[in-house]
Design an enzyme around this catalytic site. Structure first.
Site, PDB file in Angstrom:
ATOM      1  N   ASP A 110       0.816  -1.227   0.000  1.00  0.00           N
ATOM      2  CA  ASP A 110       0.000   0.000   0.000  1.00  0.00           C
ATOM      3  C   ASP A 110       0.843   1.269   0.000  1.00  0.00           C
ATOM      4  O   ASP A 110       0.383   2.324   0.424  1.00  0.00           O
ATOM      5  CB  ASP A 110      -0.964   0.007   1.184  1.00  0.00           C
ATOM      6  N   LYS A 162       6.699   5.088  17.437  1.00  0.00           N
ATOM      7  CA  LYS A 162       5.699   6.077  17.836  1.00  0.00           C
ATOM      8  C   LYS A 162       6.155   6.901  19.046  1.00  0.00           C
ATOM      9  O   LYS A 162       5.565   6.826  20.127  1.00  0.00           O
ATOM     10  CB  LYS A 162       4.368   5.375  18.137  1.00  0.00           C
ATOM     11  N   ASP A 218       1.814   5.906   2.613  1.00  0.00           N
ATOM     12  CA  ASP A 218       1.127   4.654   2.880  1.00  0.00           C
ATOM     13  C   ASP A 218      -0.363   4.976   2.777  1.00  0.00           C
ATOM     14  O   ASP A 218      -0.911   5.707   3.608  1.00  0.00           O
ATOM     15  CB  ASP A 218       1.497   4.169   4.281  1.00  0.00           C
TER      16      ASP A 218
END
Length: 360
Positions: A110, A162, A218
């Site tokens: 993707d 993250k 993405d």
């Protein structure tokens, strides 16, 4: 050269579109998203593409076999009975990857970008390393895995998943080059390239970062799909502007399939994609949205910041906004308002949706 495209996931982030079609086949700017990768690989000179598949694999196999013949490349299918993880998907496909000594590309299905494969393979060979990761800049690195590397050499030191505090905005772009020696690290059990293999390679100083230029997205979830659409349309405007529609009623970058029909007094754009056989009736407003094939948007309706799935029927004076996503064959009756609605296939909507809501 060879390449493997990891396309075995369920595409849960892009539901309801992926309930009826595997994510790699979901059209992005009127082309299946995985086909951008396959065409770029074939143009670079890759002659063998392996698809690591699981969910709705027969549909993906049939469509990509046709494209492989068109592009004159070999297509192999590595089928997982259930999703294994990115590293174990490579292990399952080892019979194809271990043939020859050339490095091979690994791509997540993707990712959309300009795919500078020639520059990347040159970089990889110069570094004589086990693996090279393409890295890109992220506007919100706190949502991504951040890559920490030496800017002068490219050697990756560590990863920060993250981060709560800013450490860098360099993130994994989702495609790599591996030397065949990487195969010795693989095990046929659920393991991740990104979370398990890459940190081990970084410790061994065998992992390098290749900096991407230009856009990279993405597009595997609705918000990013729409952002990626605007970036890709801007790329088309700069590289091949004749592909875009410049007709009365359009504003900014608009891509319309040649079989679509658009009525009078419409306001379309910016950042709009209209798929094949779509019918847009009179006085319709479209902004920051994609209308997938065979859908009908009736007069005086307004669609903004949304993805309308295949074969949908949007009634008159309907407003759909706020990252709503409609699956296959959804009907919306006249004069309704949908805000942030995620609507599963084959539903008829007869009441407005005023708050984000999923209708199964």
């Amino acid at each position: 050269m060879k390449a493997i495209i990891l396309a075995g996931g369920y595409g849960t982030r892009l539901r309801p579109l992926t309930l009826t079609k595997p994510k790699p086949l979901v059209e992005f700017c009127n082309k299946p998203m995985v086909l951008y990768q396959i065409e770029a690989l074939a143009q670079f000179g890759v002659t063998h593409v392996i698809l690591a598949v699981s969910y709705l694999s027969d549909m993906l196999h049939r469509e990509m076999e046709v494209e492989a013949k068109r592009l004159n490349i070999k297509m192999s299918i590595s089928r997982e009975k259930k999703p294994l993880g990115t590293a174990s998907a490579l292990a399952l496909a080892r019979q194809y990857l271990e043939v020859g000594d050339d490095p091979f590309f690994v791509l997540l299905s993707d990712v959309i970008c300009e795919f500078p494969f020639d520059e990347m393979i040159k970089f990889h060979k110069e570094k004589n390393c086990e693996a090279t990761i393409a890295v890109t800049k992220a506007e919100e690195p706190s949502k991504c895995g951040v890559v920490i590397y030496e800017k002068d050499t490219g050697i990756i030191g560590r990863f920060v998943e993250k981060p709560f505090e800013y450490v860098s905005n360099d993130v994994n772009a989702g495609f790599y080059i591996f030397s065949t020696s990487v195969l010795d690290r693989l095990q046929l059990q659920p393991t991740s390239i990104e979370k398990e293999m890459f940190p081990a390679m970084a410790v061994d100083r065998q992992l390098y970062a290749f900096e991407l230029k230009g856009f990279c997205m993405d597009v595997g979830q609705p918000k990013d799909y729409l952002t990626g659409t605007s970036q890709y349309l801007d790329y088309i405007r700069r590289s091949n502007p004749d592909r875009l529609t410049r007709e009365n009623g359009t504003d900014g970058n608009v891509l319309v399939d040649s079989t679509a029909k658009i009525g009078e007094r419409c306001r379309i754009g910016p950042n709009v994609v209209i798929g094949p056989r779509v019918i847009i009736q009179d006085d319709v407003c479209l902004k920051n949205c994609t209308i997938l094939g065979d859908s009908l948007i009736k007069s005086h309706s307004c669609i903004a910041d949304c993805i309308i799935g295949w074969g949908c029927n949007i009634g008159q004076r309907v407003r759909v906004e706020s990252t709503s996503v409609l699956g296959l064959d959804v009907s919306v009756q006249d004069e309704l308002f949908i805000k942030g609605g995620v609507i599963y296939p084959h539903k008829t909507i007869s009441e407005s949706i005023y708050e984000p809501k999923t209708l199964i």
